[in-house]
Design an enzyme around this catalytic site. Structure first.
Site, PDB file in Angstrom:
ATOM      1  N   GLY A  10       8.269  56.421  27.564  1.00 11.96           N
ATOM      2  CA  GLY A  10       7.752  55.261  28.032  1.00 11.96           C
ATOM      3  C   GLY A  10       7.929  53.937  27.421  1.00 11.96           C
ATOM      4  CB  ALA A  11      10.237  52.581  24.834  1.00  9.18           C
ATOM      5  NE  ARG A  35       9.658  56.473  35.658  1.00  9.16           N
ATOM      6  CZ  ARG A  35       8.525  56.254  36.622  1.00  9.16           C
ATOM      7  NH1 ARG A  35       8.262  56.896  37.511  1.00  9.16           N
ATOM      8  NH2 ARG A  35       7.709  55.169  36.529  1.00  9.16           N
ATOM      9  CB  SER A 140      -7.160  56.981  28.384  1.00 13.74           C
ATOM     10  OG  SER A 140      -7.931  55.883  29.097  1.00 13.74           O
ATOM     11  CE1 TYR A 153      -4.574  57.309  33.310  1.00 11.98           C
ATOM     12  CE2 TYR A 153      -6.540  56.417  33.087  1.00 11.98           C
ATOM     13  CZ  TYR A 153      -5.170  56.344  32.528  1.00 11.98           C
ATOM     14  OH  TYR A 153      -4.676  55.919  31.418  1.00 11.98           O
ATOM     15  CE  LYS A 157      -3.452  58.742  30.132  1.00 11.98           C
ATOM     16  NZ  LYS A 157      -2.442  58.801  29.135  1.00 11.98           N
ATOM     17  N   GLY A 184      -9.411  51.845  25.467  1.00 10.87           N
ATOM     18  CA  GLY A 184     -10.039  51.224  26.508  1.00 10.87           C
ATOM     19  C   GLY A 184      -9.086  50.367  27.367  1.00 10.87           C
ATOM     20  CB  VAL A 186      -4.644  47.949  26.941  1.00 10.54           C
ATOM     21  CG1 VAL A 186      -3.189  47.454  25.899  1.00 10.54           C
ATOM     22  CG2 VAL A 186      -5.392  49.085  25.780  1.00 10.54           C
ATOM     23  CD  GLU A 189       5.691  46.202  33.401  1.00  9.96           C
ATOM     24  OE1 GLU A 189       5.857  46.949  34.135  1.00  9.96           O
ATOM     25  OE2 GLU A 189       6.292  45.264  32.816  1.00  9.96           O
TER      26      GLU A 189
HETATM   27  P1  NDP Z   1       2.797  50.552  31.230  1.00  9.59           P
HETATM   28  O1  NDP Z   1       2.842  50.517  32.797  1.00  9.59           O
HETATM   29  O2  NDP Z   1       3.047  49.038  30.853  1.00  9.59           O
HETATM   30  O3  NDP Z   1       3.697  51.501  30.590  1.00  9.59           O
HETATM   31  C1  NDP Z   1       4.106  52.788  31.192  1.00  9.59           C
HETATM   32  C2  NDP Z   1       5.195  53.176  30.534  1.00  9.59           C
HETATM   33  O4  NDP Z   1       5.355  54.743  31.059  1.00  9.59           O
HETATM   34  C3  NDP Z   1       6.493  52.527  31.088  1.00  9.59           C
HETATM   35  O5  NDP Z   1       7.471  52.441  30.185  1.00  9.59           O
HETATM   36  C4  NDP Z   1       7.007  53.598  32.237  1.00  9.59           C
HETATM   37  O6  NDP Z   1       8.429  53.635  32.265  1.00  9.59           O
HETATM   38  C5  NDP Z   1       6.439  54.926  31.298  1.00  9.59           C
HETATM   39  N1  NDP Z   1       6.635  55.903  32.454  1.00  9.59           N
HETATM   40  C6  NDP Z   1       5.617  56.015  33.473  1.00  9.59           C
HETATM   41  N2  NDP Z   1       6.099  57.350  34.247  1.00  9.59           N
HETATM   42  C7  NDP Z   1       7.398  57.916  33.613  1.00  9.59           C
HETATM   43  C8  NDP Z   1       8.022  58.842  33.869  1.00  9.59           C
HETATM   44  N3  NDP Z   1       7.655  59.435  35.131  1.00  9.59           N
HETATM   45  N4  NDP Z   1       8.824  59.262  33.174  1.00  9.59           N
HETATM   46  C9  NDP Z   1       9.067  58.458  32.001  1.00  9.59           C
HETATM   47  N5  NDP Z   1       8.456  57.268  31.896  1.00  9.59           N
HETATM   48  C10 NDP Z   1       7.579  57.240  32.298  1.00  9.59           C
HETATM   49  O7  NDP Z   1       1.353  50.933  30.745  1.00  9.59           O
HETATM   50  P2  NDP Z   1       0.828  51.042  29.511  1.00  9.59           P
HETATM   51  O8  NDP Z   1       1.952  50.774  28.355  1.00  9.59           O
HETATM   52  O9  NDP Z   1      -0.712  50.390  29.718  1.00  9.59           O
HETATM   53  O10 NDP Z   1       0.639  52.560  29.430  1.00  9.59           O
HETATM   54  C11 NDP Z   1       1.181  53.311  28.588  1.00  9.59           C
HETATM   55  C12 NDP Z   1       0.004  54.561  28.131  1.00  9.59           C
HETATM   56  O11 NDP Z   1      -1.197  54.202  27.606  1.00  9.59           O
HETATM   57  C13 NDP Z   1      -0.119  55.580  29.493  1.00  9.59           C
HETATM   58  O12 NDP Z   1      -0.231  56.862  29.061  1.00  9.59           O
HETATM   59  C14 NDP Z   1      -1.681  55.037  29.820  1.00  9.59           C
HETATM   60  O13 NDP Z   1      -2.399  55.925  30.697  1.00  9.59           O
HETATM   61  C15 NDP Z   1      -2.186  54.889  28.630  1.00  9.59           C
HETATM   62  N6  NDP Z   1      -3.378  53.915  28.388  1.00  9.59           N
HETATM   63  C16 NDP Z   1      -3.300  52.700  29.219  1.00  9.59           C
HETATM   64  C17 NDP Z   1      -4.347  51.908  28.800  1.00  9.59           C
HETATM   65  C18 NDP Z   1      -4.530  50.459  29.554  1.00  9.59           C
HETATM   66  O14 NDP Z   1      -5.542  50.027  29.720  1.00  9.59           O
HETATM   67  N7  NDP Z   1      -3.262  49.852  29.838  1.00  9.59           N
HETATM   68  C19 NDP Z   1      -5.610  52.300  28.241  1.00  9.59           C
HETATM   69  C20 NDP Z   1      -5.670  53.661  27.951  1.00  9.59           C
HETATM   70  C21 NDP Z   1      -4.487  54.294  28.057  1.00  9.59           C
HETATM   71  P3  NDP Z   1       9.442  53.782  33.582  1.00  9.59           P
HETATM   72  O15 NDP Z   1       8.809  53.171  34.555  1.00  9.59           O
HETATM   73  O16 NDP Z   1      10.638  52.980  33.018  1.00  9.59           O
HETATM   74  O17 NDP Z   1       9.864  55.080  33.556  1.00  9.59           O
HETATM   75  C1  8X3 Z   2      -6.832  53.134  30.783  1.00  9.32           C
HETATM   76  C2  8X3 Z   2      -7.728  52.401  30.797  1.00  9.32           C
HETATM   77  O1  8X3 Z   2     -10.392  52.047  31.600  1.00  9.32           O
HETATM   78  O2  8X3 Z   2      -8.559  51.726  33.203  1.00  9.32           O
HETATM   79  O3  8X3 Z   2      -6.591  54.331  30.484  1.00  9.32           O
HETATM   80  O4  8X3 Z   2      -9.268  53.898  32.385  1.00  9.32           O
HETATM   81  S1  8X3 Z   2      -8.901  52.628  32.123  1.00  9.32           S
END
Ligand code: NDP
Ligand code: 8X3
Length: 252
Positions: A10-11, A35, A140, A153, A157, A184, A186, A189
């Protein structure tokens, strides 16, 4: 000394993309995955400016055949993965359990739990063969506590949190570190994905307070990854100042 190698799932966005930047700035060679191929290629071009090697692998973590095929395609030094960041994940929907959409539930369970397991199952033997490595799971705050309508969700987690603790036990004899990162709110997208593309609803999540940024989390990941060999950061809970727990946020 040769560069170290990191694989980030997920970069293409948010925390994974920010982590790619910090590790490339610190001279890691990178395997970046996701993806969205175009985004991967654009990111690879940017990261290469740091004079590091970058490999893109485009696959869906929910598909174990794709995961296995891509990881087993790694050749030579690319097999020497020092750090794996299990970051790919998502929330899909936010609503009471009785109205849950099965499609949303399956996406979250398949990505956040099964996808993380498939990637770990494919990468950890490469680390075991070298008796070293570091797996960093992006869990998370929703894996520490629950909040209204967060049900599935939060459950996924909590599973990541449990897996981090289990993996640490199983991989201990092999010299592999496991770090659980629990952020928490962030601003990435994440909420656009959660609300199925409704940007206005997503923007509202982060109004009235200063959320964390993807770069803040990447900084914490880098801290965990850059400790000396004897030092393992087990767990980090990271919130914006305005957030006390998974459901109390001081919005102005
Ligand atoms: P984004 O939506 O910005 O990024 C998510 C990334 O995950 C994308 O690069 C996406 O890539 C990849 N991804 C999603 N589904 C798939 C799949 N089936 N196969 C491969 N790659 C996948 O969100 P965040 O950066 O915020 O999220 C990253 C992680 O951090 C997640 O696990 C999220 O649950 C966790 N998190 C986020 C928080 C927040 O508040 N933002 C807080 C706590 C945890 P692509 O679509 O190109 O496949
Ligand atoms: C993502 C943060 O608070 O929306 O894990 O669940 S929250």
């Amino acid at each position: 000394m040769a560069n170290k190698t990191i694989l980030i799932t997920g970069a293409t966005s948010g925390i994974g993309e920010a982590a790619a930047h910090i590790f490339s700035a610190n001279k890691y060679n990178l395997v970046i995955t996701g993806r969205r191929k175009e985004r991967l290629e654009k990111l690879a071009e940017e990261l290469s400016k740091q004079n590091v090697e970058v490999l893109t692998l485009c696959f869906d973590v929910r598909n174990n055949d794709e995961v296995e095929r891509n990881i087993s395609s790694l050749q030579g030094n690319w097999k020497n993965i020092d750090v794996l960041i299990n970051n790919a994940g998502l929330a899909s929907g936010l609503g009471p359990i009785q109205n849950g959409e099965l499609d949303d539930w399956e996406k979250m369970i398949d990505t956040n739990i099964k996808g993380l397991l498939y990637v770990t199952r494919a990468v950890s033997p490469l680390m075991i063969a070298r008796n070293s490595g570091h797996i960093i799971n992006i869990a998370s705050l929703a894996g520490k506590d629950v909040y209204p309508n967060g049900n599935v969700y939060c459950a996924t987690k909590h599973a990541v949190d449990a897996l981090s603790r289990s993996m640490r036990i199983d991989l201990l004899p092999h010299g592999i570190k496991v770090t659980n990162i629990a952020p928490g709110l962030v601003e990435t997208e994440f909420s656009i994905v959660r609300f199925h593309g409704d940007k206005e609803r997503a923007d509202n999540v982060y109004k009235g307070f200063q959320p964390l940024t993807a770069a803040d989390i990447a900084d914490a990941i880098w801290y965990a990854a850059s400790r000396p060999a004897h030092f393992c950061v087990n767990d980090m809970v990271l919130t914006p100042l305005a957030q006390a727990n998974a459901y109390v946020v001081n919005k102005k």
